[in-house]
Design a protein around this motif. Sequence first.
Motif, PDB file in Angstrom:
ATOM      1  N   ASP A 273       0.841  -1.206   0.000  1.00 17.18           N
ATOM      2  CA  ASP A 273       0.000   0.000   0.000  1.00 17.18           C
ATOM      3  C   ASP A 273       0.871   1.250   0.000  1.00 17.18           C
ATOM      4  O   ASP A 273       0.798   2.103   0.897  1.00 17.18           O
ATOM      5  N   ARG A 274       1.705   1.379  -1.037  1.00 14.32           N
ATOM      6  CA  ARG A 274       2.575   2.542  -1.167  1.00 14.32           C
ATOM      7  C   ARG A 274       2.020   3.451  -2.260  1.00 14.32           C
ATOM      8  O   ARG A 274       2.100   3.091  -3.442  1.00 14.32           O
ATOM      9  N   PRO A 275       1.476   4.593  -1.918  1.00 12.96           N
ATOM     10  CA  PRO A 275       0.873   5.469  -2.931  1.00 12.96           C
ATOM     11  C   PRO A 275       1.887   5.916  -3.976  1.00 12.96           C
ATOM     12  O   PRO A 275       3.043   6.217  -3.659  1.00 12.96           O
ATOM     13  N   VAL A 276       1.418   5.976  -5.216  1.00 10.68           N
ATOM     14  CA  VAL A 276       2.257   6.380  -6.328  1.00 10.68           C
ATOM     15  C   VAL A 276       1.666   7.586  -7.042  1.00 10.68           C
ATOM     16  O   VAL A 276       2.394   8.479  -7.479  1.00 10.68           O
ATOM     17  N   LEU A 277       0.353   7.630  -7.195  1.00  4.54           N
ATOM     18  CA  LEU A 277      -0.299   8.713  -7.920  1.00  4.54           C
ATOM     19  C   LEU A 277      -0.239  10.013  -7.124  1.00  4.54           C
ATOM     20  O   LEU A 277      -0.180  10.023  -5.894  1.00  4.54           O
ATOM     21  N   ARG A 278      -0.281  11.125  -7.850  1.00  2.00           N
ATOM     22  CA  ARG A 278      -0.243  12.438  -7.181  1.00  2.00           C
ATOM     23  C   ARG A 278      -1.405  12.608  -6.216  1.00  2.00           C
ATOM     24  O   ARG A 278      -1.232  13.097  -5.105  1.00  2.00           O
ATOM     25  N   ARG A 279      -2.595  12.232  -6.675  1.00  2.00           N
ATOM     26  CA  ARG A 279      -3.770  12.466  -5.841  1.00  2.00           C
ATOM     27  C   ARG A 279      -3.696  11.667  -4.541  1.00  2.00           C
ATOM     28  O   ARG A 279      -4.140  12.139  -3.492  1.00  2.00           O
ATOM     29  N   ASN A 284      -2.993  11.731   1.265  1.00  2.00           N
ATOM     30  CA  ASN A 284      -2.461  11.132   2.482  1.00  2.00           C
ATOM     31  C   ASN A 284      -1.613  12.105   3.302  1.00  2.00           C
ATOM     32  O   ASN A 284      -1.579  12.012   4.535  1.00  2.00           O
ATOM     33  N   LEU A 285      -0.926  13.012   2.613  1.00  2.00           N
ATOM     34  CA  LEU A 285      -0.115  13.992   3.332  1.00  2.00           C
ATOM     35  C   LEU A 285      -0.901  15.245   3.681  1.00  2.00           C
ATOM     36  O   LEU A 285      -0.449  16.054   4.501  1.00  2.00           O
ATOM     37  N   GLY A 286      -2.051  15.441   3.045  1.00  2.00           N
ATOM     38  CA  GLY A 286      -2.830  16.646   3.320  1.00  2.00           C
ATOM     39  C   GLY A 286      -2.180  17.890   2.785  1.00  2.00           C
ATOM     40  O   GLY A 286      -2.383  18.985   3.329  1.00  2.00           O
ATOM     41  N   ALA A 287      -1.388  17.775   1.720  1.00  2.00           N
ATOM     42  CA  ALA A 287      -0.720  18.927   1.121  1.00  2.00           C
ATOM     43  C   ALA A 287      -0.646  18.708  -0.386  1.00  2.00           C
ATOM     44  O   ALA A 287      -0.538  17.570  -0.858  1.00  2.00           O
ATOM     45  N   SER A 288      -0.697  19.812  -1.128  1.00  4.21           N
ATOM     46  CA  SER A 288      -0.700  19.716  -2.576  1.00  4.21           C
ATOM     47  C   SER A 288       0.694  19.442  -3.114  1.00  4.21           C
ATOM     48  O   SER A 288       1.708  19.803  -2.509  1.00  4.21           O
ATOM     49  N   VAL A 289       0.739  18.787  -4.263  1.00  2.98           N
ATOM     50  CA  VAL A 289       1.991  18.578  -4.985  1.00  2.98           C
ATOM     51  C   VAL A 289       2.270  19.847  -5.775  1.00  2.98           C
ATOM     52  O   VAL A 289       1.521  20.198  -6.696  1.00  2.98           O
ATOM     53  N   ILE A 290       3.321  20.571  -5.392  1.00  2.00           N
ATOM     54  CA  ILE A 290       3.620  21.861  -6.008  1.00  2.00           C
ATOM     55  C   ILE A 290       4.679  21.768  -7.090  1.00  2.00           C
ATOM     56  O   ILE A 290       4.812  22.681  -7.906  1.00  2.00           O
ATOM     57  N   GLY A 423       5.946   6.239  -4.333  1.00  2.00           N
ATOM     58  CA  GLY A 423       5.994   4.802  -4.109  1.00  2.00           C
ATOM     59  C   GLY A 423       6.956   4.365  -3.029  1.00  2.00           C
ATOM     60  O   GLY A 423       7.209   3.173  -2.880  1.00  2.00           O
ATOM     61  N   HIS A 424       7.489   5.305  -2.233  1.00  2.00           N
ATOM     62  CA  HIS A 424       8.452   4.907  -1.193  1.00  2.00           C
ATOM     63  C   HIS A 424       7.751   4.653   0.140  1.00  2.00           C
ATOM     64  O   HIS A 424       7.932   3.595   0.753  1.00  2.00           O
ATOM     65  N   GLY A 425       6.983   5.611   0.602  1.00  2.00           N
ATOM     66  CA  GLY A 425       6.330   5.467   1.897  1.00  2.00           C
ATOM     67  C   GLY A 425       4.953   4.859   1.767  1.00  2.00           C
ATOM     68  O   GLY A 425       4.249   5.047   0.766  1.00  2.00           O
ATOM     69  N   SER A 426       4.549   4.115   2.780  1.00  4.40           N
ATOM     70  CA  SER A 426       3.208   3.535   2.796  1.00  4.40           C
ATOM     71  C   SER A 426       2.185   4.607   3.152  1.00  4.40           C
ATOM     72  O   SER A 426       2.519   5.679   3.661  1.00  4.40           O
ATOM     73  N   ALA A 427       0.918   4.289   2.876  1.00  4.29           N
ATOM     74  CA  ALA A 427      -0.142   5.234   3.194  1.00  4.29           C
ATOM     75  C   ALA A 427      -0.201   5.504   4.689  1.00  4.29           C
ATOM     76  O   ALA A 427      -0.419   6.646   5.128  1.00  4.29           O
ATOM     77  N   THR A 432       1.087   9.277   9.214  1.00  4.16           N
ATOM     78  CA  THR A 432       1.880   9.560  10.416  1.00  4.16           C
ATOM     79  C   THR A 432       2.672  10.847  10.270  1.00  4.16           C
ATOM     80  O   THR A 432       2.745  11.663  11.199  1.00  4.16           O
ATOM     81  N   VAL A 433       3.281  11.041   9.110  1.00  2.00           N
ATOM     82  CA  VAL A 433       4.051  12.264   8.864  1.00  2.00           C
ATOM     83  C   VAL A 433       3.152  13.488   8.967  1.00  2.00           C
ATOM     84  O   VAL A 433       3.498  14.493   9.620  1.00  2.00           O
ATOM     85  N   ALA A 434       1.981  13.415   8.318  1.00  2.40           N
ATOM     86  CA  ALA A 434       1.071  14.552   8.369  1.00  2.40           C
ATOM     87  C   ALA A 434       0.629  14.844   9.802  1.00  2.40           C
ATOM     88  O   ALA A 434       0.560  16.007  10.228  1.00  2.40           O
ATOM     89  N   ARG A 435       0.351  13.821  10.561  1.00  3.79           N
ATOM     90  CA  ARG A 435      -0.109  14.006  11.934  1.00  3.79           C
ATOM     91  C   ARG A 435       1.001  14.557  12.827  1.00  3.79           C
ATOM     92  O   ARG A 435       0.773  15.466  13.645  1.00  3.79           O
TER      93      ARG A 435
END
Length: 513
Positions: A273-279, A284-290, A423-427, A432-435
């Motif tokens: 469950d490692r996200p790859v797509l921008r969305r 998951n991070l709660g921040a936009s891809v800039i 694709g590196h970090g899991s969802a 956890t990072v966002a929190r």
Amino acid sequence: MTTSTTSESSAAAPLLDLQALVVAVRRRRRFWCSMALLGLFVGAAVAVLLPPPPTAVTKVLVAHQEDQPNDPGTLIRTDVALLQTTRIAGAALQSLKSSEKPEDFMKDYGGTGLTNNLLQITVTGDSDAEAMARAKALADAFVADHVRRTQEAANAEAKALLDQRDRMQAELAQVNKAIGDRSPDSDPKASASIESLFARRAELTSRITDFGQRAAEARTGTPKVIAGTQIVDAPSAVRHSLPKTAATNAAIGLVLGLVLGLAVAAVGTVVADRPVLRREIAANLGASVIAELPHRSGRLWQRRRIRAARERLTTSLARTVRGSAEPVSLLELGCARNTSVIALALARALAADGPVTVVDGLPGLRLAGRRPKPGDPTVVSGERAAAMSQQELRLGVGSVAPGTAWTDLQYLGTRTVLVVRAGHGSAAWLHTVARQLADQRIPVIGVVLIDPDPRDRTDGTLWDGLHTALRGQNERPARQNGTGGHRQNGPGRQGTERPVWAARVPDSDQETR
């Protein structure tokens, strides 16, 4: 974004996102291509290192007394099963004068029913001559056993018919004797009795003749079966072509390795469950891809494209840091090297405005321990970050990988840009990072995506995140009494007020991102 909104979007999300699955499997093409190549090489190596043993083939035409045009192949399957018996194997070994056990010999041959009456026997041996001799002995043993069984069956049937005929002949003799003992008279009852005896004699005579004919026919059909069961194709050695065998085995290994590699990649993608797509990364991070930065490549034209993308990224980040009233940090996840390069390039771009110090919070002192080059900014370790003057422009570089000391991140910068490799970090870890950043009251300006999928057409923008997105910097900062810190972030920055939107962080556990 609130927790309730997140729950609704999670409930509406499909159980398995096929687009994300396809993208993740495609990104692991090195793995399944390696598996396919491994299968190719293993198949070819098996053909070379483990060549097939010498093999001989013979064909036997088998005639059955019970042959029917609509036979589904039951009789020939019975013959194949009889071929794999110790009786036939022992007879063949006896003709070869071999001391091998029939059970061991049975492992070296097999039978295949080509048609309802054609049996193919395949035998292996230590040499072509031995394989041919074993095939001939096995075929002869099978033919002899089939003929013997046919003769025994015909003799048993004929004997049963003749025994029945003999019993009827004895009964006929008794009927004839009874007829001879009776003399014709005028008694109607005696006449009726004689007539029944004559009818019985006629019936017995007819049945005796029928049983005799059937016994003769039973014996007559046996020679046809015996003559029809014969070896129609003499034993011959099978010629094996090494190039053809290697090519066949390599093709089979290629297909099996490819299928196995794709299956393992798909299962691993679903489990990890490692996200790859921008969305997905943005959600998951709660921040936009800039911004995005392709992975480094050895091709010349791609090097130029990556260099141009890196320059655009440096310009954008420099504009962000200059317009920020607070220190900004770069926090990496899975791309420490790229983050180091981005940080040094950004520091060089900011050096035009005044001295810049890079605070190295990466594990292992990746920047502080390197040998400085001409034009490089000053790099200090994370331990000296707290002792630095607030008047000095600084740029923090750290990590949010597992094992991060979260309370130390605020010394690198009170606002941050996440540099994340797709694709590196899991969802779960992205959550956890966002929190953790929210708990430390470190707003995320945006996400720089490293090594994005080139075919990803999803949108990585969170339209409800104006308080942290770069596009929100054009809004007029609100001024409040007693708020809006006056932090000097470098030369010429005195009196700059901190925007209210930059200080907005969740006040409770109900708001997270």
